[in-house]
Write a protein that holds these residues in place. Sequence first.
Motif, PDB file in Angstrom:
ATOM      1  N   ASN A 106      17.420  18.557  -2.072  1.00 56.03           N
ATOM      2  CA  ASN A 106      16.155  19.304  -2.098  1.00 56.03           C
ATOM      3  C   ASN A 106      15.181  18.952  -0.989  1.00 56.03           C
ATOM      4  O   ASN A 106      14.126  19.567  -0.876  1.00 56.03           O
ATOM      5  CB  ASN A 106      15.450  19.102  -3.446  1.00 56.03           C
ATOM      6  N   ALA A 107      15.472  17.970  -0.155  1.00 50.34           N
ATOM      7  CA  ALA A 107      14.478  17.515   0.821  1.00 50.34           C
ATOM      8  C   ALA A 107      14.955  17.623   2.265  1.00 50.34           C
ATOM      9  O   ALA A 107      14.326  17.051   3.154  1.00 50.34           O
ATOM     10  CB  ALA A 107      14.073  16.074   0.519  1.00 50.34           C
ATOM     11  N   ASN A 108      16.048  18.324   2.503  1.00 49.02           N
ATOM     12  CA  ASN A 108      16.613  18.471   3.853  1.00 49.02           C
ATOM     13  C   ASN A 108      16.913  17.123   4.496  1.00 49.02           C
ATOM     14  O   ASN A 108      16.816  16.960   5.717  1.00 49.02           O
ATOM     15  CB  ASN A 108      15.682  19.296   4.747  1.00 49.02           C
ATOM     16  N   GLU A 109      17.258  16.150   3.663  1.00 50.17           N
ATOM     17  CA  GLU A 109      17.673  14.850   4.160  1.00 50.17           C
ATOM     18  C   GLU A 109      19.149  14.892   4.531  1.00 50.17           C
ATOM     19  O   GLU A 109      19.899  15.729   4.062  1.00 50.17           O
ATOM     20  CB  GLU A 109      17.471  13.781   3.075  1.00 50.17           C
ATOM     21  N   SER A 110      19.552  13.955   5.362  1.00 51.91           N
ATOM     22  CA  SER A 110      20.975  13.783   5.628  1.00 51.91           C
ATOM     23  C   SER A 110      21.610  13.031   4.463  1.00 51.91           C
ATOM     24  O   SER A 110      20.989  12.138   3.875  1.00 51.91           O
ATOM     25  CB  SER A 110      21.180  12.980   6.911  1.00 51.91           C
ATOM     26  N   PRO A 111      22.855  13.357   4.099  1.00 45.13           N
ATOM     27  CA  PRO A 111      23.525  12.608   3.038  1.00 45.13           C
ATOM     28  C   PRO A 111      24.103  11.290   3.539  1.00 45.13           C
ATOM     29  O   PRO A 111      24.591  10.479   2.742  1.00 45.13           O
ATOM     30  CB  PRO A 111      24.646  13.554   2.611  1.00 45.13           C
ATOM     31  N   PHE A 112      24.041  11.049   4.849  1.00 41.72           N
ATOM     32  CA  PHE A 112      24.634   9.838   5.419  1.00 41.72           C
ATOM     33  C   PHE A 112      23.629   8.694   5.408  1.00 41.72           C
ATOM     34  O   PHE A 112      22.448   8.879   5.705  1.00 41.72           O
ATOM     35  CB  PHE A 112      25.103  10.096   6.851  1.00 41.72           C
ATOM     36  N   ALA A 113      24.108   7.499   5.071  1.00 49.22           N
ATOM     37  CA  ALA A 113      23.282   6.290   5.111  1.00 49.22           C
ATOM     38  C   ALA A 113      23.976   5.308   6.048  1.00 49.22           C
ATOM     39  O   ALA A 113      25.005   4.735   5.708  1.00 49.22           O
ATOM     40  CB  ALA A 113      23.124   5.694   3.719  1.00 49.22           C
ATOM     41  N   ASN A 114      23.408   5.141   7.221  1.00 49.60           N
ATOM     42  CA  ASN A 114      24.050   4.335   8.263  1.00 49.60           C
ATOM     43  C   ASN A 114      23.502   2.914   8.281  1.00 49.60           C
ATOM     44  O   ASN A 114      22.367   2.660   7.860  1.00 49.60           O
ATOM     45  CB  ASN A 114      23.847   5.009   9.625  1.00 49.60           C
ATOM     46  N   GLU A 115      24.302   1.982   8.793  1.00 51.15           N
ATOM     47  CA  GLU A 115      23.935   0.567   8.816  1.00 51.15           C
ATOM     48  C   GLU A 115      23.218   0.204  10.112  1.00 51.15           C
ATOM     49  O   GLU A 115      23.584   0.671  11.199  1.00 51.15           O
ATOM     50  CB  GLU A 115      25.190  -0.304   8.677  1.00 51.15           C
ATOM     51  N   TYR A 116      22.188  -0.652   9.984  1.00 52.30           N
ATOM     52  CA  TYR A 116      21.442  -1.131  11.151  1.00 52.30           C
ATOM     53  C   TYR A 116      21.173  -2.620  10.993  1.00 52.30           C
ATOM     54  O   TYR A 116      21.102  -3.143   9.869  1.00 52.30           O
ATOM     55  CB  TYR A 116      20.120  -0.378  11.309  1.00 52.30           C
ATOM     56  N   ASN A 117      20.999  -3.308  12.121  1.00 52.85           N
ATOM     57  CA  ASN A 117      20.695  -4.731  12.118  1.00 52.85           C
ATOM     58  C   ASN A 117      19.199  -4.946  12.319  1.00 52.85           C
ATOM     59  O   ASN A 117      18.560  -4.228  13.089  1.00 52.85           O
ATOM     60  CB  ASN A 117      21.461  -5.448  13.246  1.00 52.85           C
ATOM     61  N   LEU A 118      18.641  -5.924  11.626  1.00 47.83           N
ATOM     62  CA  LEU A 118      17.222  -6.246  11.756  1.00 47.83           C
ATOM     63  C   LEU A 118      17.037  -7.701  12.175  1.00 47.83           C
ATOM     64  O   LEU A 118      17.668  -8.610  11.623  1.00 47.83           O
ATOM     65  CB  LEU A 118      16.483  -6.005  10.444  1.00 47.83           C
ATOM     66  N   ASN A 119      16.149  -7.912  13.130  1.00 45.78           N
ATOM     67  CA  ASN A 119      15.742  -9.242  13.550  1.00 45.78           C
ATOM     68  C   ASN A 119      14.359  -9.495  12.968  1.00 45.78           C
ATOM     69  O   ASN A 119      13.399  -8.785  13.282  1.00 45.78           O
ATOM     70  CB  ASN A 119      15.717  -9.318  15.080  1.00 45.78           C
ATOM     71  N   CYS A 120      14.235 -10.504  12.124  1.00 46.99           N
ATOM     72  CA  CYS A 120      12.975 -10.743  11.404  1.00 46.99           C
ATOM     73  C   CYS A 120      12.028 -11.704  12.122  1.00 46.99           C
ATOM     74  O   CYS A 120      10.963 -12.045  11.591  1.00 46.99           O
ATOM     75  CB  CYS A 120      13.276 -11.293  10.009  1.00 46.99           C
ATOM     76  N   GLU A 121      12.383 -12.142  13.325  1.00 52.86           N
ATOM     77  CA  GLU A 121      11.592 -13.170  13.997  1.00 52.86           C
ATOM     78  C   GLU A 121      10.181 -12.708  14.350  1.00 52.86           C
ATOM     79  O   GLU A 121       9.273 -13.539  14.489  1.00 52.86           O
ATOM     80  CB  GLU A 121      12.314 -13.635  15.267  1.00 52.86           C
ATOM     81  N   ARG A 122       9.950 -11.402  14.508  1.00 50.16           N
ATOM     82  CA  ARG A 122       8.623 -10.922  14.923  1.00 50.16           C
ATOM     83  C   ARG A 122       7.849 -10.249  13.782  1.00 50.16           C
ATOM     84  O   ARG A 122       6.803  -9.633  14.024  1.00 50.16           O
ATOM     85  CB  ARG A 122       8.768  -9.940  16.090  1.00 50.16           C
ATOM     86  N   LEU A 123       8.334 -10.376  12.576  1.00 48.22           N
ATOM     87  CA  LEU A 123       7.660  -9.683  11.483  1.00 48.22           C
ATOM     88  C   LEU A 123       6.301 -10.287  11.149  1.00 48.22           C
ATOM     89  O   LEU A 123       5.507  -9.664  10.432  1.00 48.22           O
ATOM     90  CB  LEU A 123       8.545  -9.666  10.246  1.00 48.22           C
ATOM     91  N   ASN A 124       6.006 -11.469  11.648  1.00 50.48           N
ATOM     92  CA  ASN A 124       4.688 -12.076  11.438  1.00 50.48           C
ATOM     93  C   ASN A 124       3.675 -11.616  12.483  1.00 50.48           C
ATOM     94  O   ASN A 124       2.493 -11.960  12.403  1.00 50.48           O
ATOM     95  CB  ASN A 124       4.789 -13.599  11.473  1.00 50.48           C
ATOM     96  N   ARG A 125       4.119 -10.812  13.447  1.00 49.48           N
ATOM     97  CA  ARG A 125       3.240 -10.339  14.521  1.00 49.48           C
ATOM     98  C   ARG A 125       2.991  -8.840  14.376  1.00 49.48           C
ATOM     99  O   ARG A 125       3.847  -8.088  13.915  1.00 49.48           O
ATOM    100  CB  ARG A 125       3.883 -10.591  15.897  1.00 49.48           C
TER     101      ARG A 125
END
Length: 368
Positions: free
Chosen positions: A41-60
Amino acid sequence: MSAQQLVDKLLIENLKALQPYQSARRLFKSDDLAEQPGWLNANESPFANEYNLNCERLNRYPDCQPASVINAYASYAGVNKDQVICSRGADEGIELLIRAFCTPGQDKILICPPTYGMYAISAETFNVGVEKAPLKADFSLDISAINSFKDKVKLVFICSPNNPTGTDVAGQQLTQVLDTFAGNALVVVDEAYFEFSQQASWAGKLAQYPNLVVLRTLSKAFALAGIRCGFTLADNAVIQALLKVIAPYPVPDPVAQIAKQALSSAGISQMQQQVSVLNDEKTALSIELGKISQIELVGDTAANFILFRTPAKQALMDYLVKNGLIIRDQSRQLALDNCLRISIGNPSQNQRLIELIQQFFTPEQTAS
């Protein structure tokens, strides 16, 4: 004085009668349903792809406009990096344009319904007027009606492919609109569904038309609706104006990291492969729906959804919800009485959907 009385007293006048945009998640939430539904109902893609996250800068605090994302999208869109601004979805791009170029209580925008509802909602939120030049019966632009608003509006919003009709706007018509409003209004071409269409993007014509603005998003073809990342493409003078009104940190660092990966060569290749799958599924689903006499296909299929009309609109909608598939009611839109819209899902969701629709319309035959 109660909180409600205080709100009623203080709320600005133009918001008192405003009805908020009824997004897909406002109409249906996971918590409201017995089991995890099939979201179509929301014109979203049905695919859920994987991504990598680097958390070192999340405090900035993140950069306002991350260079890695701006450069990557400029390369993908074929424009200069100074012609790009990144925002919290294309919806924020709509708001930035209205805030930057429309004086509340004085200026107006122009829309061409039936079309995406957030153009009008955003304008009304900022007390900016909304003029309408409805599409013709075949969902093409009514150029004569549009031309009548020359010198009367600041922004002209045109969605191509259009949501919810799935129709491309003819290039000749867009050229006419750009020429009509040259020197007196910005023409905003919303290309949220561009990747699903065979029609060329208008991003390559920014130098030719100084009043052209193009909206883009990672929500649809790139399967990233959850990160809220959109782009506005325009002459640098327009971009600099939008930077005056954008929030200090509009692009969270995790969003920037994911967007950069999605816009890599591998990410773009993956997107194109998934779009190809969805377009094939869309064609197959359209063929099956076309076999049902009680269903009339409406508009075109240049985006990632199908629009159709049926006299049994509400009963079919209720039946699908009961069976765990959620589609979108578009019947309140101009000229779309009894219309429902299906977002293209994965093959199993689409197969389940067509089976349910067939069962609904031919219960005796299916039972036998």
